[in-house]
Design a protein around this motif. Sequence first.
Motif: not given
Lengths: 486, 421
Positions: A207-210, A232-237, A259-261
């Motif tokens: 959840v807190f990735s990115g 956003a590029a480092q968030h697990d979607t 990722a943007n959301q």
Amino acid sequence: MARNPDHQIEHLLRRAGFGARPDELDVYREMSIAQAVDTLVNYTQIPDTVDDNLGKAGYVGITTRGAFSPQSNITDSRQRWLFRMVHSDRPLQEKMTLFWHNHFATGYNKIAGAIGTTEAARYMAAKASEDPGKVRGQIEMLRDNALGNFRDLLLDVAKDTAMLVWLDGRDNRKAKPQENFAREIMELFTMGVGHYTEPDVYAGARVFSGWNLQTVGAANDAARHQEFFYNAAQHDTTAKTFSFPIYGDGTNTIPARSANQGMQDGLDLVDALAGNRNTARYLAAKLYRFFVSEFGAPDPVFVDHIATVYLQNRYDMKAVMREVLLTPQFWDPSVYFARYAWPVEFVVRALKDIGWTGFSVNDALTPLSNMGQILFEPPDVAGWDAGQTWFSTGAMLARMNFAAALSSNQKFNLAKSAKSYAQTPESLLSYFLGQLATTTLDSGVIAELGTYLRSTGAWTASDAQLQAKAPGLVHLIAGSPEYQFV
Amino acid sequence: MNVTRRQFVKGGVAAFTVTFAAPEFLCDLARAQGAHVRNLVVLYLSGGNDALSMLVPYNDAFYYSRRPTLAVPAANVLQIGTDSSNVALGLHPRLTGLKQIFDQGRLAFVQRTGYDNQSRSHFLGTDIWSTADPNNSAGLGWVGRYLDSLPSPVDPLVGWNTTSSLPHVLQAGHVSVPAIASPAGYAFSSPNSGAEAAAERAAAVRINSHVPVDRPEVAFVYGSSQAALGTLDRVATVASYRPANAYPTTGFGQALQAVAGAMVRSIGTKIFYVTTGGFDNHSAQNVNQVNGAYFNLMATLNDGLLAFYNDLRSQGLLDDTLVVSFSEFGRRISENGSAGTDHGAASVMMVIGGRVSGGLYGTAPVLNTDPKNPTLENNAGDVHYETDFRSVYARVIDGWLGADSRSILGGDFRKASLTFV
């Protein structure tokens, strides 16, 4: 100078503050309990000008090495905070700041090791108004939120620069999510151990990735600083499922999002944790131990009631604290002094009771360390163990020795103030027992104090005798076991 | 963790009676007659020690594939042979002193120590290792229970905690262990001098004799005060101890120097507690870099223990001393995205002493990622325990302290293969 005893107001100010200066007591003793509680919780109506008095005559001293730099030198940050504890007219704000510092316990040393001492002090303690990059250090963030909304506080903590270094959130990337913050936000900041599972920790890390840091400002610009940034590029979607409800309808899966959301994942989890009934109970029990009593387990009636107040008021800590300070449990005389004083509470109360003219808070820093409490350096993310663990032998000796150092420093003031109460050893004793409130002293202890005053020669109440016996007596009282409770 | 401490507070406080026995000359006498005492030094590695960086299975290909930046290169380890499962093991390259002790046969490693459903929480984990009770981690410490089992009156200096606050492992029902972080700072101050100061100290001692036994929380603080006042003079003799070989200036090194000083001065202490921290390396663990985080941890550990070992040997006290280490958990096998490691499960314990049968006890994990790998757990993510940590404690209690592990640990955890002492 001698105070009229007002046990209720003194109890309130020991708990909702750090004891009472004579001028504070004069103000509060004119109020009803309800008025006093209102004044304490509505502190924003009192101007926050205490820092303007740093270094001025009439206030406890600070020690400077070159320019006083609490925004970049952690020793100075510690001095400034102690100064505020002694002199702020918003005692509950300082007390809650300490409560949150212990709750979201963040240690300076690890941060200094990672980004350097100056920057670490900046992210721990700078005020936005004094920082070229408008950096608001963690303690200022906690102070701003001291009686704010717990959900907002939790979110500010999740985005706090010092916290992102301390619990490694700055390295949380989708390929290898970093679990440190995710575990502690559930275990220590909200629901408590037993109310989450290992898979929840792994899901929380995703959840807190990115949720990382970025550097803002040009090189060599004093305003240059690091701040939270949603990467956003480092968030697990992908979707994340928990063992506890995330949404109001009871569903427990945060849906897959682009990722943007994806920052919404963290906001959803923060909302869910702030609104979880276990969080309400965890906070209520912790407030009980901090504000009401450490003797025995938290009263379940209190915990239920305060947890309900917390949820009904949508996590508004001002409403919660008003209620805490008005509960019958808080005002039960059996809880007066039913709490082991933390080292900073002991030191600040001793300064308020014994005097501070000519004393520098800098000279309290090493004693505090020996007592087991270094501000901005809790032993770990769980904060200080508190309670009986404060009272190791060495720590107790450090308290006795601080009482000796302060009474020695205040020797002439103590002798002077005692002069008109010094007709007999008993009248002197009675005066100082009024100045330094303790939990009940056994009659045998009082007799020993009298014996001490009568030792080493006949009672003459000469200046020389008072300059020895007044600080000696104050040392014995402030160093007694009974004075170690608030 | 705070809750558990409070629960301890509620249930554990008994009356405090501190007696001032005169063990000093008795100990001296006993030593002059060649009698041995059995000192125990409990060493806590705080934060969760990464066993795989300390005791390296350098022939396991999965060790290298799962730790691309953190693995210690095989060429760099200090080889110490193979264990009973034929896994070749090497020490972290900075542990040259421990290698010497190992080669002298005075260092034992117990591999894969842990327990069922091991907690990955620092706080719950530390409580469990401290109490030796996964089901009641709020209870008294296992060493505290040992102290409670000693016949009274118990010398107030029977234990010495070198940190400033009482660790859970030493929490006892009726024995208060003094915290003496620095012997030099352990003295009674006064605003006065001469006869006035002496009168104050005498008054403090008399005041502290009025223990309010009907108020256990206040009585607890009396216990601390009494213990402080009652131990000042003996501790002062330790402050003057000057070892023949230099100790590191780290807090850990200085704590061990104080421990050695207490042993040399024969002040009556049997149980010591020391700690060194910083093992929670979620990021930038830097196992291999000189001055890297883990490299420095190993330096602190190695240099402190080696100085202590050499000092005790030259003082003839090595046979009187047993050091046993623990940490709340091992770390995740695969490194994370921050070049660090997250919380794991089983770890490794060390035992050092003049009467230790050194060597490798237990077997190393096999690090392949097959979820069915019996040496691992959590989808082959973490090391699974082989030896219950309480079995190590049991051996220490039975084989060194001469007490009954079954009564102190509340169960029979003896394991015949653990013959390290």
